[in-house]
Design an enzyme around this catalytic site. Structure first.
Site, PDB file in Angstrom:
ATOM      1  N   LYS A 190     -13.878 -40.488   2.628  1.00 28.01           N
ATOM      2  CA  LYS A 190     -14.324 -39.188   3.086  1.00 28.01           C
ATOM      3  C   LYS A 190     -13.589 -38.864   4.210  1.00 28.01           C
ATOM      4  CE  LYS A 190     -18.756 -36.854   3.791  1.00 28.01           C
ATOM      5  NZ  LYS A 190     -18.576 -36.106   2.566  1.00 28.01           N
ATOM      6  N   GLU A 205     -15.847 -35.028  -9.782  1.00 27.24           N
ATOM      7  CA  GLU A 205     -16.793 -34.668  -8.672  1.00 27.24           C
ATOM      8  C   GLU A 205     -16.493 -33.038  -8.216  1.00 27.24           C
ATOM      9  OE1 GLU A 205     -15.634 -37.247  -5.323  1.00 27.24           O
ATOM     10  OE2 GLU A 205     -13.792 -36.229  -5.240  1.00 27.24           O
TER      11      GLU A 205
END
Length: 280
Positions: free
Chosen positions: A141, A173
């Site tokens: 992330k 995603e």
């Protein structure tokens, strides 16, 4: 709002970094984002584990321990007194001497007011479009949202709410969320590879396994278009149903029974956590 930068709590408008930080020079930083409910940081240990894992993948070593950052977050919540909020942790690449090599990282922790999607938005669902793209270091992330932000004009032009990435026909995603489908046979499927494994995703998988057959595997775009239900999960969205992918209407074109059931179960999980924390 009060923010935390390195060793100090400071008014957010006075918080600064030097322009030589690698986050500004090259967009190099790890971050994570968690949510508070009734002043309780939800799933804080899971988010801290992921934050430190992202930092390790990026060869960034926080000066603070997990326990120290956890205490910083609790102090920030007390100082700002925002019962429903988002907490953003950023670990930058530091003041790089050559604007390329990571240095001692800077830690920033911010809190902001947060408004979650309404019940009406949940039941109506979202339209999304697709785009072929694979994020760099998908398990990390980071602050790199270049493609997601660049695609916003295309998303708005097609009256959509978000964009679903795929690579070679297999979905991965959304820029800020994970994707699930419910197959016509009633199985719950979510991609296993090439994604950031969200904390909300993890909790939804735990709940889903109590009553459904669940598969984490490669998921083709054709399966998404032929699904009985499609929904996204994230920290700020919880669960949001998808009623349309490009020009294909999903299921009955509204929130389905599985997403509705899991959303209720997730809200119950949040309530149990906040109730337990408040009584400790």
């Amino acid at each position: 709002m009060i923010a935390y930068v390195n060793q100090s709590f400071i008014a957010e408008e006075k918080a600064v970094l030097q322009v030589g930080d690698l986050a500004l020079q090259r967009g190099y930083a790890a971050f994570d984002f968690l949510r508070t409910k009734n002043g309780v940081p939800l799933f804080i240990d899971d988010y801290l584990d992921r934050f430190f894992a992202s930092a390790a993948h990026m060869y960034l070593q926080p000066v603070q321990t997990k326990g120290e950052i956890k205490e910083i977050i609790h102090q920030l919540i007390q100082k700002n007194n925002l019962p429903e909020s988002g907490i953003r942790m950023i670990l930058t690449g530091g003041y790089s001497p050559d604007s390329y090599a990571p240095a001692t990282p800077n830690l920033i922790v911010l809190e902001q007011a947060l408004q979650l999607p309404s019940a009406e938005k949940f039941h109506a669902g979202l339209k999304v479009i697709t785009h072929e793209y694979q994020r760099d270091l998908p398990a990390v992330k980071s602050i790199n949202y270049l493609m997601g932000i660049w695609l916003q004009q295309k998303v708005r032009a097609q009256n959509a709410a978000d964009v679903l990435y795929h690579k070679g026909g297999f979905v991965t995603e959304f820029p800020r969320a994970n994707v699930f489908i419910v197959t016509p046979e009633g199985k719950i499927v979510t991609p296993a590879e090439g994604i950031l494994k969200g904390i909300t995703r993890m909790k939804i998988l735990e709940l889903a396994k109590e009553g459904f057959e669940v598969e984490e595997r490669a998921l083709h775009l054709d399966e998404v278009k032929g699904a009985a239900e499609v929904f996204m999960t994230s920290t700020t969205k919880r669960i949001l149903p998808i009623y349309q992918v490009n020009d294909v209407v999903i299921g009955e074109g509204k929130a389905g029974p599985v997403a509705t059931l899991l959303n209720t179960a997730f809200l119950d999980m949040e309530h149990q956590i906040t109730t337990l924390q408040k009584t400790v």
